[in-house]
Write a protein that holds these residues in place. Sequence first.
Motif, PDB file in Angstrom:
ATOM      1  N   GLN A  64       0.862  -1.176   0.146  1.00  0.00           N
ATOM      2  CA  GLN A  64       0.211   0.251  -0.332  1.00  0.00           C
ATOM      3  C   GLN A  64       1.139   1.288   0.401  1.00  0.00           C
ATOM      4  O   GLN A  64       0.458   2.398  -0.616  1.00  0.00           O
ATOM      5  CB  GLN A  64      -0.751  -0.288   1.127  1.00  0.00           C
ATOM      6  CG  GLN A  64      -1.546   1.610   1.492  1.00  0.00           C
ATOM      7  CD  GLN A  64      -2.833   1.472   0.722  1.00  0.00           C
ATOM      8  OE1 GLN A  64      -3.594   0.832  -0.108  1.00  0.00           O
ATOM      9  NE2 GLN A  64      -3.358   2.721   0.920  1.00  0.00           N
ATOM     10  N   SER A  65       2.079   1.002   0.929  1.00  0.00           N
ATOM     11  CA  SER A  65       2.949   2.701   0.763  1.00  0.00           C
ATOM     12  C   SER A  65       3.843   2.730  -0.107  1.00  0.00           C
ATOM     13  O   SER A  65       3.742   3.890  -1.506  1.00  0.00           O
ATOM     14  CB  SER A  65       3.963   2.463   1.697  1.00  0.00           C
ATOM     15  OG  SER A  65       3.359   2.034   3.186  1.00  0.00           O
ATOM     16  N   PHE A  66       3.356   1.349  -0.932  1.00  0.00           N
ATOM     17  CA  PHE A  66       4.859   1.731  -2.446  1.00  0.00           C
ATOM     18  C   PHE A  66       4.276   1.953  -3.279  1.00  0.00           C
ATOM     19  O   PHE A  66       4.240   3.434  -4.261  1.00  0.00           O
ATOM     20  CB  PHE A  66       5.237   0.091  -2.497  1.00  0.00           C
ATOM     21  CG  PHE A  66       5.774   0.211  -4.009  1.00  0.00           C
ATOM     22  CD1 PHE A  66       7.278   0.245  -3.911  1.00  0.00           C
ATOM     23  CD2 PHE A  66       5.147  -0.137  -5.186  1.00  0.00           C
ATOM     24  CE1 PHE A  66       8.015  -0.012  -5.472  1.00  0.00           C
ATOM     25  CE2 PHE A  66       5.839  -0.044  -6.915  1.00  0.00           C
ATOM     26  CZ  PHE A  66       7.516  -0.366  -5.989  1.00  0.00           C
ATOM     27  N   PHE A  67       2.591   1.991  -3.752  1.00  0.00           N
ATOM     28  CA  PHE A  67       1.426   2.131  -4.453  1.00  0.00           C
ATOM     29  C   PHE A  67       1.487   3.573  -4.529  1.00  0.00           C
ATOM     30  O   PHE A  67       1.023   4.719  -4.947  1.00  0.00           O
ATOM     31  CB  PHE A  67       0.679   1.441  -4.787  1.00  0.00           C
ATOM     32  CG  PHE A  67       0.479   0.252  -6.023  1.00  0.00           C
ATOM     33  CD1 PHE A  67       0.952   0.725  -7.067  1.00  0.00           C
ATOM     34  CD2 PHE A  67       0.637  -0.953  -5.581  1.00  0.00           C
ATOM     35  CE1 PHE A  67       0.705   0.528  -8.399  1.00  0.00           C
ATOM     36  CE2 PHE A  67       0.416  -1.463  -7.146  1.00  0.00           C
ATOM     37  CZ  PHE A  67       0.939  -0.842  -7.801  1.00  0.00           C
ATOM     38  N   LEU A  68       1.243   3.306  -2.917  1.00  0.00           N
ATOM     39  CA  LEU A  68       0.673   5.236  -2.748  1.00  0.00           C
ATOM     40  C   LEU A  68       1.858   6.183  -3.411  1.00  0.00           C
ATOM     41  O   LEU A  68       1.719   6.976  -3.847  1.00  0.00           O
ATOM     42  CB  LEU A  68      -0.056   5.665  -0.826  1.00  0.00           C
ATOM     43  CG  LEU A  68      -1.035   5.434  -0.654  1.00  0.00           C
ATOM     44  CD1 LEU A  68      -1.077   5.728   0.143  1.00  0.00           C
ATOM     45  CD2 LEU A  68      -2.163   6.274  -1.827  1.00  0.00           C
ATOM     46  N   ALA A  69       3.062   5.921  -2.843  1.00  0.00           N
ATOM     47  CA  ALA A  69       4.265   7.007  -3.285  1.00  0.00           C
ATOM     48  C   ALA A  69       4.431   6.932  -4.622  1.00  0.00           C
ATOM     49  O   ALA A  69       4.362   7.429  -5.240  1.00  0.00           O
ATOM     50  CB  ALA A  69       5.318   6.324  -2.476  1.00  0.00           C
ATOM     51  N   TYR A  70       4.574   5.464  -5.116  1.00  0.00           N
ATOM     52  CA  TYR A  70       4.353   6.010  -7.015  1.00  0.00           C
ATOM     53  C   TYR A  70       3.392   7.103  -7.415  1.00  0.00           C
ATOM     54  O   TYR A  70       4.142   7.815  -7.970  1.00  0.00           O
ATOM     55  CB  TYR A  70       4.389   4.492  -7.375  1.00  0.00           C
ATOM     56  CG  TYR A  70       3.986   4.246  -8.474  1.00  0.00           C
ATOM     57  CD1 TYR A  70       5.859   3.693  -9.304  1.00  0.00           C
ATOM     58  CD2 TYR A  70       3.410   3.841  -9.375  1.00  0.00           C
ATOM     59  CE1 TYR A  70       5.782   4.169 -10.724  1.00  0.00           C
ATOM     60  CE2 TYR A  70       3.577   3.935 -10.582  1.00  0.00           C
ATOM     61  CZ  TYR A  70       4.363   3.447 -11.679  1.00  0.00           C
ATOM     62  OH  TYR A  70       4.962   3.640 -12.958  1.00  0.00           O
TER      63      TYR A  70
END
Length: 403
Positions: A316-322
């Motif tokens: 979730q954090s990865f995709f939000l940052a992306y």
Amino acid sequence: MNDIVERACAAALYAPDDAGLDTALDTGASLLAADPSAWPGVGRALLARGETYVRQAWERGWQPADVLRLVRRDLGERHVRLTEDLFAAEGRRYARLPERWPVYEVWWDSAASAPGRAGDEAYAERAALRAKADRFTLATAFLEVLRLLVRLPSIEPVGPVPGDVAGLPQAAHIEPRMLGRIRALLAKAEATPYPEEAEALSAKAQELMARHTVDEALLVARGEGPARAPGACRIGVEPPYEEAKAVLLDAVATANHCRAVWNAAFEFSTVVGFESDLEAVELLYTSLLVQGTAAMTRAEAAQRSGGRKRTKTFRQSFFLAYASRIGHRLAETAEQATAGSLLPALVARDVAVGSRAQEMFPRTTTTRLRGATDHAGWTDGTAAADAARMGGGTRPGLPGRPR
């Protein structure tokens, strides 16, 4: 047969969503499946009832992909096949379908060697064989599909319904050869293991998209091309990590002179814009989503190789940052694209799109995203966005005028 189907639908379609629903469905399915000799006629009557509900769905603003998305989410693959059968049956009445409208084959007519609707008598038996299901199981699934269809609410239409396409002006698409080149470039960018090559390929694709948008806007501004109104399309935004995906789609849409409105309940965003820009948004969003998913998989593998367990929080954090970082990059390049002598033509295009979006969605709300709580996920997602091949880069030697 119509009386049997009427009683079964009355029992099953309007029961409340509570503990009595299973009983209602069982009652309806039992009525439909009780008499083997009546089964062919029941199948024909169910098709006719389903066609009516499908047509009502189109008139309420739904399109095939939207309905199938809900059927797959709330029911199952067997129900998806039955729903596609209804689309095919209902579609037989039209000589021409709207643009973007898929065509579904009426497979049971040809299989039964019967022209037109005469083959509908064979539908129920052939559908049961295809699904490897008994009459009761198939009848239950069919009633569940009809129940979903009849309960669909009205939503904002994004185009004509079948039967209402005569005399409509053709939308201005990206020129076929250019569209083919763009697709090929993005496909190669997604497939190559070499980041520099992928960035150059996607940047070239972005350059072609920008060229078409600018050329079209200038032709209209000079009176050398037909004035066209903005349209709209829907793009699925499905779990997992749908909030981040909606942010990413919004960023791509904004950079390409479109507006995106997310409907979380029905798992899609409506994108408003000119047809060629809508095509560009679909292509670029899909490509960036593929790249982001692949980058997340690689990041997870690297984390596991270091002995650290990755979780849903990491993803979730990865995709939000992306999505956040891609948005910033697209915003920067979009600002550069509106500079200079092209500004008036593009502003007129943006105003038209904004007016159309406001007309379609006079009341919208904002939503607060769930926070990113995994530092490694955020860091890796930001790095993946910086490496994403979307065009408009600043590295020497790369074509980079963004849309």
